[in-house]
Write an enzyme that holds these catalytic residues in place. Structure first.
Site, PDB file in Angstrom:
ATOM      1  N   ASP A  32      46.045  21.250  22.257  1.00  0.00           N
ATOM      2  CA  ASP A  32      45.022  20.591  23.079  1.00  0.00           C
ATOM      3  C   ASP A  32      45.319  19.115  23.256  1.00  0.00           C
ATOM      4  O   ASP A  32      45.544  18.410  22.284  1.00  0.00           O
ATOM      5  CB  ASP A  32      43.648  20.732  22.408  1.00  0.00           C
ATOM      6  CG  ASP A  32      43.143  22.164  22.441  1.00  0.00           C
ATOM      7  OD1 ASP A  32      43.445  22.880  23.416  1.00  0.00           O
ATOM      8  OD2 ASP A  32      42.435  22.570  21.493  1.00  0.00           O
ATOM      9  N   CYS A  63      40.433  18.525  29.202  1.00  0.00           N
ATOM     10  CA  CYS A  63      39.034  18.648  29.605  1.00  0.00           C
ATOM     11  C   CYS A  63      38.711  17.830  30.830  1.00  0.00           C
ATOM     12  O   CYS A  63      37.752  17.065  30.804  1.00  0.00           O
ATOM     13  CB  CYS A  63      38.109  18.132  28.529  1.00  0.00           C
ATOM     14  SG  CYS A  63      38.402  18.786  26.941  1.00  0.00           S
ATOM     15  N   ILE A  88      39.244  28.921  25.462  1.00  0.00           N
ATOM     16  CA  ILE A  88      39.924  27.654  25.152  1.00  0.00           C
ATOM     17  C   ILE A  88      40.033  27.420  23.645  1.00  0.00           C
ATOM     18  O   ILE A  88      40.758  26.538  23.201  1.00  0.00           O
ATOM     19  CB  ILE A  88      39.199  26.490  25.861  1.00  0.00           C
ATOM     20  CG1 ILE A  88      39.129  26.764  27.361  1.00  0.00           C
ATOM     21  CG2 ILE A  88      39.887  25.161  25.630  1.00  0.00           C
ATOM     22  CD1 ILE A  88      40.462  27.008  28.050  1.00  0.00           C
ATOM     23  N   GLY A  89      39.346  28.182  22.853  1.00  0.00           N
ATOM     24  CA  GLY A  89      39.570  28.056  21.411  1.00  0.00           C
ATOM     25  C   GLY A  89      38.340  28.275  20.560  1.00  0.00           C
ATOM     26  O   GLY A  89      38.286  29.188  19.753  1.00  0.00           O
ATOM     27  N   SER A  90      37.331  27.432  20.731  1.00  0.00           N
ATOM     28  CA  SER A  90      36.197  27.557  19.828  1.00  0.00           C
ATOM     29  C   SER A  90      35.189  28.569  20.361  1.00  0.00           C
ATOM     30  O   SER A  90      35.023  28.735  21.570  1.00  0.00           O
ATOM     31  CB  SER A  90      35.524  26.200  19.634  1.00  0.00           C
ATOM     32  OG  SER A  90      35.131  25.674  20.867  1.00  0.00           O
ATOM     33  N   HIS A 124      45.631  22.269  26.830  1.00  0.00           N
ATOM     34  CA  HIS A 124      44.322  22.258  27.478  1.00  0.00           C
ATOM     35  C   HIS A 124      43.863  20.820  27.665  1.00  0.00           C
ATOM     36  O   HIS A 124      44.043  19.981  26.782  1.00  0.00           O
ATOM     37  CB  HIS A 124      43.296  23.020  26.636  1.00  0.00           C
ATOM     38  CG  HIS A 124      41.889  22.737  27.040  1.00  0.00           C
ATOM     39  ND1 HIS A 124      41.360  23.202  28.231  1.00  0.00           N
ATOM     40  CD2 HIS A 124      40.921  21.993  26.461  1.00  0.00           C
ATOM     41  CE1 HIS A 124      40.114  22.746  28.340  1.00  0.00           C
ATOM     42  NE2 HIS A 124      39.828  22.009  27.285  1.00  0.00           N
ATOM     43  N   TRP A 167      41.555   9.358  19.467  1.00  0.00           N
ATOM     44  CA  TRP A 167      40.234   9.466  18.872  1.00  0.00           C
ATOM     45  C   TRP A 167      40.198   8.959  17.428  1.00  0.00           C
ATOM     46  O   TRP A 167      39.301   9.290  16.660  1.00  0.00           O
ATOM     47  CB  TRP A 167      39.712  10.903  18.998  1.00  0.00           C
ATOM     48  CG  TRP A 167      39.269  11.205  20.406  1.00  0.00           C
ATOM     49  CD1 TRP A 167      39.032  10.299  21.391  1.00  0.00           C
ATOM     50  CD2 TRP A 167      39.018  12.487  20.983  1.00  0.00           C
ATOM     51  NE1 TRP A 167      38.654  10.937  22.553  1.00  0.00           N
ATOM     52  CE2 TRP A 167      38.638  12.284  22.336  1.00  0.00           C
ATOM     53  CE3 TRP A 167      39.075  13.809  20.503  1.00  0.00           C
ATOM     54  CZ2 TRP A 167      38.317  13.337  23.199  1.00  0.00           C
ATOM     55  CZ3 TRP A 167      38.757  14.846  21.365  1.00  0.00           C
ATOM     56  CH2 TRP A 167      38.375  14.615  22.701  1.00  0.00           C
ATOM     57  N   ARG A 172      24.118   9.072  20.468  1.00  0.00           N
ATOM     58  CA  ARG A 172      25.289   9.771  19.939  1.00  0.00           C
ATOM     59  C   ARG A 172      26.336   8.834  19.367  1.00  0.00           C
ATOM     60  O   ARG A 172      26.654   7.812  19.966  1.00  0.00           O
ATOM     61  CB  ARG A 172      25.936  10.611  21.017  1.00  0.00           C
ATOM     62  CG  ARG A 172      25.223  11.880  21.148  1.00  0.00           C
ATOM     63  CD  ARG A 172      26.056  12.933  21.817  1.00  0.00           C
ATOM     64  NE  ARG A 172      25.212  14.095  21.961  1.00  0.00           N
ATOM     65  CZ  ARG A 172      25.139  15.047  21.047  1.00  0.00           C
ATOM     66  NH1 ARG A 172      25.904  15.003  19.978  1.00  0.00           N
ATOM     67  NH2 ARG A 172      24.306  16.058  21.218  1.00  0.00           N
ATOM     68  N   HIS A 231      29.347  23.550  29.828  1.00  0.00           N
ATOM     69  CA  HIS A 231      28.336  22.557  29.463  1.00  0.00           C
ATOM     70  C   HIS A 231      26.939  23.038  29.783  1.00  0.00           C
ATOM     71  O   HIS A 231      25.957  22.439  29.384  1.00  0.00           O
ATOM     72  CB  HIS A 231      28.595  21.247  30.208  1.00  0.00           C
ATOM     73  CG  HIS A 231      29.982  20.737  29.996  1.00  0.00           C
ATOM     74  ND1 HIS A 231      30.953  20.830  30.961  1.00  0.00           N
ATOM     75  CD2 HIS A 231      30.571  20.170  28.929  1.00  0.00           C
ATOM     76  CE1 HIS A 231      32.076  20.313  30.493  1.00  0.00           C
ATOM     77  NE2 HIS A 231      31.874  19.922  29.266  1.00  0.00           N
TER      78      HIS A 231
END
Ligand code: GLN
Ligand code: ZN
Length: 763
Positions: free
Chosen positions: A608, A652, A440-442, A650, A570, A524, A703
């Site tokens: 994305d 999620c 997916i990329g990273s 993509h 975001w 977080r 995850h």
């Protein structure tokens, strides 16, 4: 005399003190007492920050989450923790974090989602709460200690406290029934403990209780509307006065219901529902308090105080003491203090207000209303100067961008040919096997990568050295993928710390704070970039990295971009133009990047849109409008390429039930989604809809540190193949791998490639 109050203050601390205190306690580096002291210290600080208001919230502080606080207050603990013998704060953390090793990571990867049913988004904010659980055994038992203790603290400090609780209907609706238990059947029992709680608060000398029912800004089924009647008739005991508090939107069809409820006051979000203020005042009985949320609690802009006063003055004359003023919602959703920002451009900084500054604005408004504008003339002038500077600044308004926006027509979002024809042209160019594998990329963001990036940011590493270091990472990542035998490669995203910030930093029209943290969940926080002006792209943002990566391999290298809707969702966004307009500007800027990538020969480009779904409005009746402009923005971004260029997107998540038609309209050649935890059943929607393009249902859960087996992934893909024709299936993980270790990634991807091999052999 207008009364001032606040609905809630950010609890994380101006320098994220709560985060560090929590994490140190969780790691066993400090004691429970130290943590509790840190909490008390923050509460004291926050009450001082709110000094001058007529009422300040108490009970808005939480060591993790306000919904979980309510669950503990009502003794509604999930069965699995009911018999815990230790300290109740530890039990609280067990519920909050118990099964959440996974969720902690899904946030860092930006996936938003966490293990199903445990944590979910608080309305349309980026805050996540712990979902109350109900079942046939659910019984409530009051534990008022948290509120009582915080009230005692407030009293000792001479703070005019107004306890804040979440209302019974919102609490029930947002909770989850774990068996067939009808949540409505729990209402009578729940109301009993609410009544006890209100009585207890009255015994503590409390006059007003803020009772939050934000669910009132959503569409309610008839039984829940009735539940509101029942609930508030039951709670209206005269023990305390209730301020029924709504926020995040308009009441619409619920307005008459709200006006009729037997409470002593109502708070309305006068930013989002300004047009309802007059009607509400008219419909409310003449002895009710009307609290207006006049300062935006969801963004970081200064309020236009004069304009607000022009509007408020007649209302204030009409209502007198019945008028209360507050921010639109809890300030939980904005950073604490603008004064901490020393690096922000002074002009941009002059346009902003964080929590502390927003309360200053509130006080200025109340003084102007109560004693006349002249008393605060200096403050009003300064505010007027700031708003005027923002309104006219050439940094905000870019005629070139606006001209480009004016020229957008439908063709801009239209591919040259429909998917089947494109696929025919792409196939010979890409030469991919069936079940092509990709990621997916990273790739893992190792400590070394993070240190290099941060050294560069701090100026300790020069640009050349940084570039070399990143190239080395890219080369190593490409080499690994070649070795693993993946079909479509990625560069691994080592140069990005965040998929939105990376682009924001390179676009004109974005600013970044240093301490603008907002709690996402527990300890977080996120630091949303500030979209302040018309968006343009001064120069290519990814082309150099991607071309370098492509130069290292003959396999197709995917260009990797974040889509306009996700960047928008975001960020803190402008309040001087609709979100759809900002989104279109972002689309035009990223479209240029897409076309530049295509120009240098990149054959596949992924855009994305991780946050497309989470931008859905609270009311279903407004979904389509949002989806229309969001999809349009995606189409503008990606669909200007030639047929031969393959566009991926993509997302999620896997719930596409309500949005599949819009997703199909995006017309990406390939969509990759998260499905591994749902056993592929969620692909049924794609099947029933006859989704026409290619798709990569995630075959393993990124995850989790677990290494998926070949058999498991083969089985999943076989299930996928029952729903989607094999010629259109891709094999990939659920999401990016940046939170994983290489030691997990290598065996997992080895198995994934083997699984694809096995699938091809079965055909
Ligand atoms: N390309 C991004 C990555 O792999 C996508 C992340 C996301 O969707 N949250 O990290
Ligand atoms: Zn993802």
């Amino acid at each position: 005399m207008a009364i001032t109050h606040n609905l809630g203050f950010p609890r994380i601390g101006a320098k994220r003190e709560l985060k560090f205190a929590l994490e140190s306690y969780w790691k066993g580096q400090s004691s429970r007492e130290e943590l509790k002291t840190a909490g008390a210290h923050l509460r004291r600080q926050h009450w001082q920050d709110q000094a001058g208001l007529n009422f300040v919230p108490a009970g808005d502080f939480s060591f993790y989450d306000q919904m979980l606080d309510m669950s503990f207050t009502f003794g509604n603990l999930p069965e699995r923790v009911r018999n815990f013998e230790g300290d109740s704060l530890d039990n609280f953390f067990r519920v909050a974090r118990g099964r959440s090793a996974k969720s902690a990571e899904s946030e860092t990867c930006g996936c938003g989602g966490v293990a199903a049913g445990e944590m979910t988004k608080w309305f349309d904010t980026n805050y996540h709460f712990i979902v109350p659980e109900f079942d046939a055994q659910t019984a409530f038992k009051l534990d008022p200690s948290r509120l009582v203790e915080q009230l005692a603290e407030a009293r000792a400090q001479g703070v005019p406290a107004k306890p804040v609780i979440i209302g019974p209907v919102t609490y029930l609706i947002l909770g989850k029934s774990k068996d067939e238990t009808n949540k409505l059947s729990l209402l009578p029992g729940l109301l009993l403990v609410y009544r006890q709680l209100l009585k207890e608060l009255a015994a503590q000398g409390v006059e007003w209780v803020q009772i939050d029912e934000p669910i009132l800004v959503t569409e309610l089924e008839a039984p829940w509307q009735d539940a509101f009647q029942t609930a508030y008739q039951t709670l209206n005991t005269g023990a305390v006065k209730l301020l029924l508090t709504t926020y995040f939107g308009q009441l619409k069809e619920n307005l008459p219901l709200v006006a009729k409820l037997p409470v002593q006051g109502v708070h309305l979000d006068a930013i989002n529902a300004r047009d309802e203020v007059e009607v509400l005042i008219e419909k409310l009985p003449a002895n009710r308090v009307v609290s207006l949320g006049v300062i935006n609690g969801r963004n970081i802009w200064k309020t236009d105080l004069s304009a607000t006063l022009d509007w408020l003055e007649p209302i204030s004359r009409q209502l007198g003491e019945r008028l209360w003023l507050a921010p639109s919602c809890s300030l939980l959703h904005v950073p604490v203090d603008l004064e901490s920002e020393e690096k922000l451009d002074p002009e941009i900084k002059s346009w902003l207000a964080f929590a502390r500054q927003k309360l200053d604005e509130l006080l200025i408004l109340s003084v102007a209303l109560n004693e006349g504008r002249a008393v605060v003339q200096r403050e009003l002038d300064a505010n007027a100067a700031a708003t005027a500077s923002r309104r006219h600044s050439p940094r905000v308004h870019n005629p070139t961008v606006q001209a480009a926006l004016g020229k957008i027509d439908a063709r801009l979002g239209e591919r040259q040919s429909p998917y089947p024809e494109r696929a025919k042209k792409q196939r010979p160019r890409l030469k991919l096997p069936l079940f092509p594998t990709t990621t997916i990329g990273s790739f893992p963001q190792t400590r070394e990568i993070r240190q290099t990036r941060s050294a560069f940011k701090k100026g300790k590493l020069n640009a050349t050295a940084y570039r070399e270091a990143m190239r080395k990472e890219i080369a190593q990542c490409v080499w690994q993928q070649e070795r693993l035998g993946l079909d479509v490669l990625v560069h691994g995203e080592p140069e990005r710390n965040d998929m939105v910030e990376y682009f924001g930093e390179q676009l004109e029209g974005y600013a970044f704070s240093e301490f603008g943290w907002v709690q996402s969940y527990g300890s977080r926080c996120v630091k949303p970039p500030i979209l302040f002006g018309d968006i343009s792209r001064p120069k290519p943002m990814t082309v150099e990295w991607i071309t370098y990566a492509q130069s290292l391999t003959d396999k197709p290298m995917k260009g990797m971009l974040t889509g306009p809707v996700t960047i928008l969702n975001w960020s803190f966004v402008r309040d001087d133009q609709p979100r759809s307009v900002s989104c279109r500007q972002l689309a035009l800027a990223i479209r240029e990047e897409v076309l530049d990538l295509e120009k240098v020969g990149i054959r596949i480009i992924q855009i994305d849109e991780a946050a497309l779904r989470e931008g859905l409005p609270l009311r279903r009746s407004q979904w389509q409008e949002y989806l229309d402009w969001a999809v349009e923005a995606f189409r503008i971004t990606g669909n200007g390429v030639a047929d031969e260029t393959q566009i991926h997107t993509h997302m999620c998540y896997s719930e596409f039930n309500d949005i599949i038609a819009s997703i199909a309209t995006m017309d990406a050649d390939v969509i990759t989604i998260e499905t591994s935890r749902s056993d592929m059943e969620l692909l049924d929607v794609f099947d029933h809809f006859k989704y026409p393009n290619e798709m990569g249902p995630g075959v393993y859960d990124i995850h989790s540190p677990n290494i998926p087996t070949v058999e498991h992934m083969v089985t999943l893909m076989q299930k996928a193949a029952e729903r989607i024709p094999v010629e259109r299936l891709w094999v990939n993980p659920d999401c990016g791998l940046k939170t994983r270790q290489w030691t997990e990634v290598i065996p997992s991807l080895t198995h994934m490639v083997e699984a694809a091999q096995a699938l091809r052999e079965q055909l």
